[in-house]
Enzyme design. Structure first.
Site, PDB file in Angstrom:
ATOM      1  N   SER A 279      88.060  55.438 -46.627  1.00  0.00           N
ATOM      2  CA  SER A 279      86.956  55.673 -45.693  1.00  0.00           C
ATOM      3  C   SER A 279      85.989  54.499 -45.625  1.00  0.00           C
ATOM      4  O   SER A 279      85.512  54.133 -44.545  1.00  0.00           O
ATOM      5  CB  SER A 279      86.202  56.941 -46.095  1.00  0.00           C
ATOM      6  OG  SER A 279      87.054  58.066 -46.049  1.00  0.00           O
ATOM      7  N   HIS A 330      80.725  55.464 -47.119  1.00  0.00           N
ATOM      8  CA  HIS A 330      80.737  55.304 -45.661  1.00  0.00           C
ATOM      9  C   HIS A 330      79.633  54.331 -45.219  1.00  0.00           C
ATOM     10  O   HIS A 330      79.869  53.432 -44.408  1.00  0.00           O
ATOM     11  CB  HIS A 330      80.524  56.657 -44.984  1.00  0.00           C
ATOM     12  CG  HIS A 330      81.626  57.629 -45.240  1.00  0.00           C
ATOM     13  ND1 HIS A 330      81.593  58.934 -44.794  1.00  0.00           N
ATOM     14  CD2 HIS A 330      82.811  57.488 -45.905  1.00  0.00           C
ATOM     15  CE1 HIS A 330      82.700  59.548 -45.156  1.00  0.00           C
ATOM     16  NE2 HIS A 330      83.445  58.701 -45.841  1.00  0.00           N
TER      17      HIS A 330
END
Length: 359
Positions: A279, A330
């Site tokens: 991610s 993220h």
């Protein structure tokens, strides 16, 4: 490719045509943040021949024209339309900012001595020329000729593939398949946690965790974004810069994750977070695309600034409103991807502008 098709392509990308009394020379310009970009189109198909001195004299006239209008930075790229690439090559060898378009084969020719890109125009021209080449021809051809034609453009299509991105997706998928047969073996050896980094000195986990995923949904959500977004970014920045951007983003995401665990006190309270996934790297690729769209004045291929910004913001929002999601990774990934893309563009722009000033 015809001159009319090329002109339409320039107009669709925001360029304006500069009036000229010379039919073999056509100029298009566009105002950028860093100055004026000029595309000089030279039609070498009608028996035209110019010497090196004439070529550079004409280029100096273009630069002087804009500087008289108050423009300090003027960047000129020459496109030579030809059916004989060897004839055009003689002129291009003395100039870094000069590309050849073979109008018979609908292909862009860039030699090693020439710049590899000019504000994204390499990808734009290659995409457009490839589209023209794939259109069905009006005249019939013999079967053997058709076979040669198809194979030729199949090879060019393969050469334009985002190789690094395909390899990254494949590695992630293969490792996930291995995990389905080996149980927790790879997770135990490669997952990320501050505990493993601090106590076991297993620094490699900051990289290995980027290629592991907990389940099919986790893998699919990351790989589908990486496949489509990564293709655009890799074609714009190049294979090696894209690979560096991917790994730096993933690493930055993991560092942010560990930093959050330490600053929040969870590590000292015994709440050890174990995480895996690409991610951080994927968000980095999205951050890079955001920067590239911004550099192209809000539109890049089918992407617009609003669409990309919404996608990034929505992805972050979904992470913050979900459980068991490493949001720190993220945030770290998207920031690093944006910054890395900015550095790549800055390095290219600086090198290109330095060469331009030496003309």
């Amino acid at each position: 490719m015809t001159t009319e098709q090329l002109e339409e392509l320039f107009f669709s990308n925001g360029y304006d045509k500069i009036p000229s009394n010379l039919p073999e020379f056509v100029f298009y310009c566009h105002r950028e943040l860093q100055g004026v970009n000029v595309m000089q189109v030279i039609d070498y198909r009608q028996g035209l021949y110019i010497s090196e001195d004439q070529y550079f004299h004409l280029k100096e006239k273009i630069i002087d024209f804009f500087r008289q209008k108050g423009e300090k930075e003027v960047h000129v790229m020459s496109l030579i339309l030809c059916t004989d690439s060897q004839k055009a090559r003689k002129l291009c060898l003395v100039e870094s900012f000069c590309w050849i378009i073979d109008t018979m084969a609908d292909r862009l020719i860039i030699h090693e001595s020439q710049v590899s890109d000019f504000y994204g125009w390499k990808g734009i021209l290659e995409d457009y020329l490839y589209t023209l080449a794939c259109r069905p021809k009006e005249t019939a051809v013999k079967e053997p000729q058709m076979a040669v034609y198809t194979n030729k453009w199949d090879r060019q299509k393969i050469g334009r593939l985002p190789t690094v991105n395909i390899i990254l997706v494949a590695v992630n998928v293969i490792l996930f398949l291995i995990c389905t047969f080996t149980g927790d073996l790879l997770y135990n050896k490669g997952a990320l946690s501050v505990m493993y980094i601090v106590e076991d000195k297993a620094y490699y986990r900051a990289i290995s965790s980027m290629f592991l995923h907990w389940d099919m949904g986790h893998l699919f959500s990351n790989m589908i974004v990486l496949y489509y977004v990564g293709e655009i970014v890799e074609r714009r920045v190049g294979h090696i810069p894209y690979a560096a951007l991917y790994f730096l983003s993933g690493l930055a995401g993991n560092l942010f994750s560990m930093g959050y665990e330490l600053l929040s006190g969870k590590y000292y309270l015994g709440e050890h977070i174990i995480s895996v996934g690409a991610s951080g790297a994927v968000f980095g690729v999205e951050g890079a695309l955001l920067l590239l769209v911004l550099m192209h004045h809000g539109r890049l291929e089918s992407m617009t600034m609003g669409r990309v910004a919404f996608a990034v913001a929505f992805s972050l929002y979904c992470g913050f409103t979900s459980t068991n999601v490493n949001n720190a990774a993220h945030v770290g990934g998207v920031l690093m991807g944006f910054a890395a893309a900015a550095v790549i563009c800055l390095i290219f722009s600086h090198g290109r502008m330095r060469k331009d000033k030496n003309l």
